[in-house]
Motif scaffolding. Structure first.
Motif, PDB file in Angstrom:
ATOM      1  N   GLN A   1       0.830  -1.211   0.000  1.00 27.42           N
ATOM      2  CA  GLN A   1       0.000   0.000   0.000  1.00 27.42           C
ATOM      3  C   GLN A   1       0.860   1.256   0.000  1.00 27.42           C
ATOM      4  N   ARG A   2       1.902   1.262   0.821  1.00 36.69           N
ATOM      5  CA  ARG A   2       2.780   2.435   0.910  1.00 36.69           C
ATOM      6  C   ARG A   2       3.485   2.689  -0.421  1.00 36.69           C
ATOM      7  N   ALA A   3       3.952   1.634  -1.080  1.00 35.38           N
ATOM      8  CA  ALA A   3       4.631   1.785  -2.375  1.00 35.38           C
ATOM      9  C   ALA A   3       3.678   2.314  -3.436  1.00 35.38           C
ATOM     10  N   GLN A   4       2.461   1.780  -3.472  1.00 39.54           N
ATOM     11  CA  GLN A   4       1.485   2.247  -4.458  1.00 39.54           C
ATOM     12  C   GLN A   4       1.109   3.705  -4.214  1.00 39.54           C
ATOM     13  N   THR A   5       0.879   4.052  -2.966  1.00 46.32           N
ATOM     14  CA  THR A   5       0.521   5.433  -2.614  1.00 46.32           C
ATOM     15  C   THR A   5       1.650   6.388  -2.983  1.00 46.32           C
ATOM     16  N   PHE A   6       2.880   6.005  -2.643  1.00 47.67           N
ATOM     17  CA  PHE A   6       4.044   6.827  -2.989  1.00 47.67           C
ATOM     18  C   PHE A   6       4.134   7.035  -4.494  1.00 47.67           C
ATOM     19  N   CYS A   7       4.020   5.949  -5.274  1.00 47.97           N
ATOM     20  CA  CYS A   7       4.174   6.048  -6.732  1.00 47.97           C
ATOM     21  C   CYS A   7       3.046   6.873  -7.353  1.00 47.97           C
ATOM     22  N   ARG A   8       1.824   6.699  -6.870  1.00 45.52           N
ATOM     23  CA  ARG A   8       0.711   7.511  -7.397  1.00 45.52           C
ATOM     24  C   ARG A   8       0.963   8.999  -7.154  1.00 45.52           C
ATOM     25  N   ARG A   9       1.419   9.320  -5.951  1.00 43.65           N
ATOM     26  CA  ARG A   9       1.688  10.711  -5.618  1.00 43.65           C
ATOM     27  C   ARG A   9       2.868  11.243  -6.432  1.00 43.65           C
ATOM     28  N   ALA A  10       3.920  10.458  -6.545  1.00 45.95           N
ATOM     29  CA  ALA A  10       5.108  10.892  -7.284  1.00 45.95           C
ATOM     30  C   ALA A  10       4.788  11.131  -8.756  1.00 45.95           C
ATOM     31  N   VAL A  11       4.000  10.238  -9.347  1.00 50.19           N
ATOM     32  CA  VAL A  11       3.616  10.399 -10.755  1.00 50.19           C
ATOM     33  C   VAL A  11       2.747  11.639 -10.922  1.00 50.19           C
ATOM     34  N   ALA A  12       1.872  11.896  -9.965  1.00 49.81           N
ATOM     35  CA  ALA A  12       0.967  13.043 -10.058  1.00 49.81           C
ATOM     36  C   ALA A  12       1.691  14.379  -9.946  1.00 49.81           C
ATOM     37  N   VAL A  13       2.784  14.439  -9.178  1.00 48.10           N
ATOM     38  CA  VAL A  13       3.460  15.726  -8.957  1.00 48.10           C
ATOM     39  C   VAL A  13       4.694  15.935  -9.836  1.00 48.10           C
ATOM     40  N   SER A  14       5.086  14.927 -10.598  1.00 44.30           N
ATOM     41  CA  SER A  14       6.298  15.036 -11.420  1.00 44.30           C
ATOM     42  C   SER A  14       5.930  15.364 -12.861  1.00 44.30           C
ATOM     43  N   PRO A  15       6.269  16.571 -13.324  1.00 46.66           N
ATOM     44  CA  PRO A  15       5.913  16.952 -14.686  1.00 46.66           C
ATOM     45  C   PRO A  15       6.447  15.985 -15.750  1.00 46.66           C
ATOM     46  N   GLY A  16       7.601  15.379 -15.512  1.00 39.60           N
ATOM     47  CA  GLY A  16       8.177  14.451 -16.476  1.00 39.60           C
ATOM     48  C   GLY A  16       7.434  13.125 -16.563  1.00 39.60           C
ATOM     49  N   LEU A  17       6.507  12.884 -15.635  1.00 36.58           N
ATOM     50  CA  LEU A  17       5.758  11.628 -15.618  1.00 36.58           C
ATOM     51  C   LEU A  17       4.267  11.849 -15.881  1.00 36.58           C
ATOM     52  N   THR A  18       3.933  12.999 -16.441  1.00 32.95           N
ATOM     53  CA  THR A  18       2.540  13.321 -16.732  1.00 32.95           C
ATOM     54  C   THR A  18       1.899  12.250 -17.609  1.00 32.95           C
ATOM     55  N   GLY A  19       0.744  11.798 -17.192  1.00 35.64           N
ATOM     56  CA  GLY A  19      -0.004  10.813 -17.976  1.00 35.64           C
ATOM     57  C   GLY A  19       0.254   9.369 -17.582  1.00 35.64           C
ATOM     58  N   TRP A  20       1.350   9.101 -16.892  1.00 38.29           N
ATOM     59  CA  TRP A  20       1.629   7.737 -16.448  1.00 38.29           C
ATOM     60  C   TRP A  20       0.711   7.399 -15.283  1.00 38.29           C
ATOM     61  N   ARG A  21       0.336   6.111 -15.169  1.00 37.38           N
ATOM     62  CA  ARG A  21      -0.543   5.668 -14.088  1.00 37.38           C
ATOM     63  C   ARG A  21       0.014   4.412 -13.431  1.00 37.38           C
ATOM     64  N   VAL A  22      -0.234   4.292 -12.156  1.00 37.31           N
ATOM     65  CA  VAL A  22       0.136   3.086 -11.427  1.00 37.31           C
ATOM     66  C   VAL A  22      -0.915   2.020 -11.721  1.00 37.31           C
ATOM     67  N   GLN A  23      -0.454   0.859 -12.197  1.00 44.30           N
ATOM     68  CA  GLN A  23      -1.363  -0.255 -12.460  1.00 44.30           C
ATOM     69  C   GLN A  23      -1.560  -1.100 -11.218  1.00 44.30           C
ATOM     70  N   CYS A  24      -0.456  -1.555 -10.657  1.00 51.82           N
ATOM     71  CA  CYS A  24      -0.522  -2.390  -9.455  1.00 51.82           C
ATOM     72  C   CYS A  24       0.830  -2.356  -8.766  1.00 51.82           C
ATOM     73  N   GLY A  25       0.845  -2.802  -7.538  1.00 48.71           N
ATOM     74  CA  GLY A  25       2.080  -2.889  -6.783  1.00 48.71           C
ATOM     75  C   GLY A  25       2.030  -4.098  -5.871  1.00 48.71           C
ATOM     76  N   GLN A  26       2.970  -4.997  -6.066  1.00 49.97           N
ATOM     77  CA  GLN A  26       2.984  -6.238  -5.295  1.00 49.97           C
ATOM     78  C   GLN A  26       4.405  -6.679  -5.000  1.00 49.97           C
ATOM     79  N   VAL A  27       4.548  -7.350  -3.877  1.00 45.96           N
ATOM     80  CA  VAL A  27       5.822  -7.972  -3.548  1.00 45.96           C
ATOM     81  C   VAL A  27       5.975  -9.173  -4.465  1.00 45.96           C
ATOM     82  N   PRO A  28       7.113  -9.297  -5.176  1.00 45.66           N
ATOM     83  CA  PRO A  28       7.282 -10.428  -6.092  1.00 45.66           C
ATOM     84  C   PRO A  28       7.414 -11.746  -5.339  1.00 45.66           C
ATOM     85  N   LEU A  29       6.898 -12.793  -5.934  1.00 48.46           N
ATOM     86  CA  LEU A  29       7.024 -14.124  -5.353  1.00 48.46           C
ATOM     87  C   LEU A  29       8.443 -14.630  -5.538  1.00 48.46           C
ATOM     88  N   VAL A  30       8.926 -15.376  -4.589  1.00 49.05           N
ATOM     89  CA  VAL A  30      10.270 -15.936  -4.679  1.00 49.05           C
ATOM     90  C   VAL A  30      10.216 -17.462  -4.606  1.00 49.05           C
TER      91      VAL A  30
END
Length: 116
Positions: free
Chosen positions: A62-91
């Motif tokens: 949740q923290r990673a997704q929230t961070f990335c959504r906020r970072a994408v929203a405030v970074s002019p160089g990332l305009t239009g990009w969207r967070v699809q999902c965020g998950q810990v990879p299986l090992v």
């Protein structure tokens, strides 16, 4: 600490993450976000590796997704990009390769190390 993979959806039409995507993301980093790596060539979508301090896996995702959504929203160089999902990879593949007989007590076998 958890490694969370966050998948990004490009804006409509062909688009590539900017070369300074990592710096743009780190500029928006908040407490608990320790490191970010960018895998721009990941298929089918670019992936961010976000190292997060959290007590539980669900909180880290949740923290990673929230961070990335906020970072994408405030970074002019990332305009239009969207967070699809965020998950810990299986090992699982790693654990499947461990020997059935772990041998003597130690890092990969039963013993006195707290993580075993």
């Amino acid at each position: 600490m958890y490694l969370v993979h966050v998948s990004l959806q490009a804006p409509a039409g062909p688009a590539e993450l900017p070369d300074d995507a990592r710096e743009l993301l780190l500029a928006a980093a908040e407490e608990g976000i320790e490191h970010v790596s960018v895998h721009a060539g990941a298929v089918p979508h670019p992936v961010l590796g976000v190292f997060v301090l959290a007590d539980r896996l669900e909180d880290a995702e949740q923290r990673a997704q929230t961070f990335c959504r906020r970072a994408v929203a405030v970074s002019p160089g990332l305009t239009g990009w969207r967070v699809q999902c965020g998950q810990v990879p299986l090992v699982a593949a790693f654990h499947e390769r461990l020997p059935a007989d772990p041998g003597p007590a130690g890092r990969n076998g039963p013993g006195t190390i707290p993580s075993t």
